[in-house]
Scaffold this motif. Structure first.
Motif, short mmCIF file in Angstrom:
data_model
loop_
_atom_site.label_atom_id
_atom_site.label_comp_id
_atom_site.label_asym_id
_atom_site.label_seq_id
_atom_site.Cartn_x
_atom_site.Cartn_y
_atom_site.Cartn_z
N GLY A 88 36.18 50.39 45.74
CA GLY A 88 35.89 50.48 44.45
C GLY A 88 36.36 49.05 43.62
O GLY A 88 37.12 49.24 42.63
N HIS A 89 36.20 47.97 44.49
CA HIS A 89 36.68 46.62 43.78
C HIS A 89 35.64 46.10 42.96
O HIS A 89 34.56 46.43 42.91
CB HIS A 89 37.36 45.69 44.90
CG HIS A 89 36.38 45.21 45.78
ND1 HIS A 89 36.21 45.51 47.27
CD2 HIS A 89 35.34 44.41 45.57
CE1 HIS A 89 35.44 44.89 47.57
NE2 HIS A 89 34.73 44.04 46.77
N TYR A 90 35.89 45.16 42.24
CA TYR A 90 35.07 44.35 41.25
C TYR A 90 35.38 43.04 41.72
O TYR A 90 35.99 42.35 42.18
CB TYR A 90 35.69 44.76 39.74
CG TYR A 90 35.62 46.27 39.58
CD1 TYR A 90 34.42 46.52 38.38
CD2 TYR A 90 36.13 46.96 39.59
CE1 TYR A 90 34.45 47.79 38.26
CE2 TYR A 90 36.19 48.26 39.53
CZ TYR A 90 35.12 48.68 38.94
OH TYR A 90 34.81 50.10 38.18
N HIS A 91 33.97 42.34 41.14
CA HIS A 91 33.70 40.82 41.03
C HIS A 91 33.33 40.56 39.66
O HIS A 91 32.90 41.37 38.69
CB HIS A 91 32.73 40.36 41.95
CG HIS A 91 32.90 40.95 43.37
ND1 HIS A 91 34.05 40.45 44.05
CD2 HIS A 91 32.32 41.78 44.39
CE1 HIS A 91 33.95 40.87 45.07
NE2 HIS A 91 32.91 41.74 45.39
N LEU A 92 33.19 39.16 39.54
CA LEU A 92 32.64 38.59 38.33
C LEU A 92 31.49 37.85 38.76
O LEU A 92 31.31 37.22 39.74
CB LEU A 92 33.79 37.67 37.59
CG LEU A 92 35.15 37.99 37.11
CD1 LEU A 92 35.81 37.09 36.56
CD2 LEU A 92 35.02 39.35 36.16
N THR A 93 30.47 38.00 37.58
CA THR A 93 29.31 37.31 37.97
C THR A 93 28.97 36.47 36.72
O THR A 93 29.47 36.52 35.83
CB THR A 93 28.15 38.37 38.19
OG1 THR A 93 26.85 37.54 38.10
CG2 THR A 93 28.00 39.36 36.91
N THR A 94 28.19 35.15 36.92
CA THR A 94 27.91 34.58 36.09
C THR A 94 26.56 34.92 35.11
O THR A 94 26.03 33.99 34.28
CB THR A 94 27.73 32.88 36.39
OG1 THR A 94 26.62 33.17 37.53
CG2 THR A 94 29.06 32.48 36.99
N GLU A 95 25.94 36.00 35.60
CA GLU A 95 24.68 36.62 35.03
C GLU A 95 25.08 36.56 33.55
O GLU A 95 26.07 36.95 33.07
CB GLU A 95 24.62 37.89 35.67
CG GLU A 95 24.08 38.08 36.96
CD GLU A 95 22.73 37.29 37.31
OE1 GLU A 95 22.05 37.49 36.57
OE2 GLU A 95 22.85 36.51 38.29
N PRO A 96 24.08 36.47 32.84
CA PRO A 96 24.15 36.38 31.49
C PRO A 96 24.96 37.75 30.85
O PRO A 96 24.69 38.62 31.57
CB PRO A 96 22.63 36.44 30.94
CG PRO A 96 22.11 35.73 31.85
CD PRO A 96 22.73 36.15 33.25
#
Ligand SMILES: [Zn+2]
Length: 112
Positions: A88-96
Protein backbone atom coordinates in the motif's frame (compact mmCIF):
# COMPACT_ATOMS: atom_id res chain seq x y z
CA UNK A 1 18.60 26.21 -3.05
CA UNK A 2 18.46 25.03 -6.62
CA UNK A 3 15.50 23.07 -7.85
CA UNK A 4 17.43 19.84 -7.68
CA UNK A 5 18.57 20.47 -4.11
CA UNK A 6 15.01 21.24 -3.16
CA UNK A 7 13.82 17.99 -4.66
CA UNK A 8 16.54 15.99 -2.92
CA UNK A 9 15.70 17.61 0.42
CA UNK A 10 11.99 16.92 0.06
CA UNK A 11 12.60 13.31 -0.91
CA UNK A 12 14.99 12.85 2.01
CA UNK A 13 12.25 14.00 4.39
CA UNK A 14 9.34 12.02 3.03
CA UNK A 15 10.29 9.21 0.67
CA UNK A 16 11.31 5.70 1.62
CA UNK A 17 15.10 5.66 1.78
CA UNK A 18 17.67 2.91 1.59
CA UNK A 19 20.48 2.69 4.12
CA UNK A 20 22.55 5.14 2.09
CA UNK A 21 19.83 7.74 2.30
CA UNK A 22 18.85 7.37 -1.35
CA UNK A 23 15.14 7.27 -2.23
CA UNK A 24 13.93 3.79 -3.16
CA UNK A 25 12.10 3.50 -6.45
CA UNK A 26 9.23 1.25 -7.28
CA UNK A 27 10.30 -1.56 -9.56
CA UNK A 28 8.02 -3.41 -11.91
CA UNK A 29 7.88 -7.18 -11.80
CA UNK A 30 9.46 -9.17 -14.63
CA UNK A 31 6.18 -9.54 -16.49
CA UNK A 32 5.33 -5.87 -16.26
CA UNK A 33 8.85 -4.88 -17.24
CA UNK A 34 8.61 -6.99 -20.38
CA UNK A 35 5.24 -5.49 -21.33
CA UNK A 36 6.47 -2.01 -20.67
CA UNK A 37 9.62 -2.50 -22.70
CA UNK A 38 7.54 -3.65 -25.65
CA UNK A 39 5.18 -0.75 -25.20
CA UNK A 40 7.93 1.85 -24.93
CA UNK A 41 9.88 0.36 -27.82
CA UNK A 42 6.77 0.45 -29.99
CA UNK A 43 6.10 4.06 -29.06
CA UNK A 44 9.47 5.74 -29.26
CA UNK A 45 11.36 3.21 -31.36
CA UNK A 46 14.03 2.46 -28.79
CA UNK A 47 14.37 0.73 -25.51
CA UNK A 48 14.10 2.75 -22.38
CA UNK A 49 13.00 0.37 -19.66
CA UNK A 50 12.17 1.73 -16.27
CA UNK A 51 12.62 5.35 -17.23
CA UNK A 52 9.73 6.41 -15.04
CA UNK A 53 10.27 4.28 -11.95
CA UNK A 54 8.89 6.33 -9.16
CA UNK A 55 10.00 7.19 -5.68
CA UNK A 56 8.06 5.32 -2.99
CA UNK A 57 6.19 6.98 -0.14
CA UNK A 58 5.18 4.68 2.68
CA UNK A 59 1.85 6.36 3.39
CA UNK A 60 -0.60 8.81 1.93
CA UNK A 61 0.35 11.24 4.69
CA UNK A 62 3.99 11.23 3.60
CA UNK A 63 3.03 11.56 -0.06
CA UNK A 64 0.74 14.49 0.73
CA UNK A 65 3.38 16.18 2.86
CA UNK A 66 5.89 15.85 0.02
CA UNK A 67 3.33 17.14 -2.50
CA UNK A 68 2.71 20.17 -0.28
CA UNK A 69 6.42 20.95 -0.14
CA UNK A 70 6.78 20.50 -3.90
CA UNK A 71 3.79 22.81 -4.39
CA UNK A 72 5.53 25.44 -2.28
CA UNK A 73 8.52 25.09 -4.61
CA UNK A 74 6.28 25.56 -7.64
CA UNK A 75 5.80 21.94 -8.68
CA UNK A 76 2.34 20.47 -8.84
CA UNK A 77 2.11 16.83 -7.91
CA UNK A 78 -0.74 14.61 -6.88
CA UNK A 79 -0.39 11.57 -4.58
CA UNK A 80 -1.89 8.28 -5.70
CA UNK A 81 -1.77 4.73 -4.34
CA UNK A 82 0.48 2.40 -6.29
CA UNK A 83 -1.46 -0.26 -8.17
CA UNK A 84 1.65 -2.43 -8.07
CA UNK A 85 1.99 -2.26 -4.35
CA UNK A 86 1.05 -5.07 -2.00
CA UNK A 87 1.97 -3.07 1.07
CA UNK A 88 0.00 0.00 0.00
CA UNK A 89 2.64 2.58 -0.82
CA UNK A 90 2.12 5.82 -2.70
CA UNK A 91 3.67 7.82 -5.52
CA UNK A 92 3.37 11.35 -6.81
CA UNK A 93 2.26 12.06 -10.33
CA UNK A 94 2.54 15.17 -12.46
CA UNK A 95 -0.92 14.51 -13.85
CA UNK A 96 -3.09 17.60 -13.52
CA UNK A 97 -4.32 18.14 -9.99
CA UNK A 98 -7.96 18.59 -9.01
CA UNK A 99 -9.48 21.62 -10.63
CA UNK A 100 -7.76 20.98 -13.93
CA UNK A 101 -8.90 17.41 -14.28
CA UNK A 102 -11.99 16.26 -16.03
CA UNK A 103 -13.97 14.29 -13.52
CA UNK A 104 -14.45 10.60 -14.16
CA UNK A 105 -12.05 10.44 -17.04
CA UNK A 106 -8.68 8.83 -16.50
CA UNK A 107 -5.72 10.77 -17.77
CA UNK A 108 -4.27 9.43 -21.00
CA UNK A 109 -1.19 7.27 -20.96
CA UNK A 110 -1.29 6.47 -17.26
CA UNK A 111 -0.24 3.23 -15.68
CA UNK A 112 -2.95 0.70 -15.19
ZN1 LIG B 1 4.83 1.59 -6.51
Amino acid sequence: MTGRETTVAILARHARLNRHGTPIRCQPGAEELRERREHVTARVGRERPGADWKVIYDSRAEAEAAAAEFAAAGHRFRPYPCARSRSGHYHLTTEPVAGHREAGRPAPGKER
